[in-house]
Design an enzyme around this catalytic site. Structure first.
Site, PDB file in Angstrom:
ATOM      1  N   PHE A  20     -26.444  45.117  -2.547  1.00 17.06           N
ATOM      2  CA  PHE A  20     -24.810  45.825  -2.513  1.00 17.06           C
ATOM      3  C   PHE A  20     -25.367  47.100  -3.604  1.00 17.06           C
ATOM      4  O   PHE A  20     -25.486  46.790  -4.812  1.00 17.06           O
ATOM      5  CB  PHE A  20     -24.402  44.919  -2.627  1.00 17.06           C
ATOM      6  CG  PHE A  20     -24.131  44.154  -1.862  1.00 17.06           C
ATOM      7  CD1 PHE A  20     -23.989  44.171  -0.202  1.00 17.06           C
ATOM      8  CD2 PHE A  20     -24.735  42.919  -1.914  1.00 17.06           C
ATOM      9  CE1 PHE A  20     -23.737  42.953   0.238  1.00 17.06           C
ATOM     10  CE2 PHE A  20     -24.985  41.302  -1.345  1.00 17.06           C
ATOM     11  CZ  PHE A  20     -24.129  41.859   0.217  1.00 17.06           C
ATOM     12  N   ASP A  21     -24.648  48.278  -2.974  1.00 20.54           N
ATOM     13  CA  ASP A  21     -23.746  49.029  -5.030  1.00 20.54           C
ATOM     14  C   ASP A  21     -22.819  49.325  -4.256  1.00 20.54           C
ATOM     15  O   ASP A  21     -22.687  50.137  -3.101  1.00 20.54           O
ATOM     16  CB  ASP A  21     -25.077  50.287  -4.696  1.00 20.54           C
ATOM     17  CG  ASP A  21     -24.908  50.713  -5.631  1.00 20.54           C
ATOM     18  OD1 ASP A  21     -25.779  50.253  -7.088  1.00 20.54           O
ATOM     19  OD2 ASP A  21     -24.717  52.023  -5.860  1.00 20.54           O
TER      20      ASP A  21
END
Length: 262
Positions: free
Chosen positions: A108-109
């Site tokens: 995730f970012d």
């Protein structure tokens, strides 16, 4: 309402666990009787919030993290949704390259987009002040990229979720009080929505702002092959509503769409 941008994603699952342990540890809220010991899920992140939220999926998982560059001057910078999906994919691939095998890897970012400017984590205190002053009293977007890398995948399946966020007016005293909590350098835009400095409507995904769009991940996992998941999926909606003391209108829509597509 949240917007979803997908890049070949097939739908995924959630429920909260309070116990967190540092290091490469397996997290789980409950081990179902049919959980397969040979099926693994790995979170490629060191974020305590993402670890806590992923535990709501009621699936056991391991945590690893490898440093990957966050180049906000990338050619993809003109498209924040594509950029965060790419950065999330880089994290998942780094975990595989770092030795994670035979596992479903989640990366995730999260970035903040304000008046066309991309805001990642502040580089120092002065940068954090600049970010918070620019966001105070205004509406901005938070975009989280999600990457799902199964053992047999050559490249991750990715999607991104965008949430509109209203930041409260912040005085200098408010900013100092938030900074005194000591976590601002680890947050995109220099803030954590759980500190109650910002809000979203019940038609938006609160947890996307915290870094992990739970119901969207649930939908993605719901459509993945069962052999790639280490157990049965549980909906995160009730746990999320209970934790936030609200009734989300978006989650049931996403879950319903996932059920129809299963």
């Amino acid at each position: 309402m949240d917007s979803l941008h997908s890049n070949g994603v097939t739908p995924f699952r959630s429920i909260i666990g309070d116990s967190l342990t540092s290091g490469a540890v397996r997290y789980h809220a409950r081990m179902d009787s049919d959980t397969r010991a040979d099926s693994r899920m790995v979170l490629a992140s060191r974020s305590p919030r993402r670890r806590r939220l992923l535990a709501w999926l009621d699936l056991p998982f391991d945590c690893v993290a490898f440093d990957t560059p966050e180049d906000l001057d990338s050619p993809l910078a003109h498209d924040p949704r594509a950029l965060v999906a790419h950065l999330a994919a880089e994290k998942a691939l780094a975990a595989r390259d770092g030795g994670v095998a035979d596992a479903l890897i989640l990366g995730f970012d999260t970035l903040v987009v304000a008046d066309g400017e991309l805001l990642g984590k502040p580089v120092d205190v002065a940068d954090a002040w600049r970010m918070l002053r620019s966001l105070a009293g205004e509406t901005h977007e938070v975009v989280t990229g999600c990457a799902l890398l199964a053992p047999n995948d050559v490249s991750p399946r990715t999607f991104s979720v965008t949430t509109h966020v209203r930041m409260k007016p912040l005085s200098d005293a408010d900013i100092r009080a938030w900074m005194a909590m000591g976590t601002f350098l680890g947050c995109a835009g220099a803030y954590n929505i759980e500190a109650q400095v910002a809000s979203v409507t019940d038609d938006e995904c609160y947890q996307n702002v915290a870094g992990l769009p739970l119901c969207h991940l649930y939908a993605a996992l719901s459509g993945s092959p069962s052999e790639s998941r280490p157990g049965l999926l549980a909906s995160p909606i009730a746990a999320c509503d209970a934790a936030l003391h609200r009734t989300c209108r978006l989650g049931p829509k996403i879950a319903s769409e996932a059920a129809r597509g299963a």
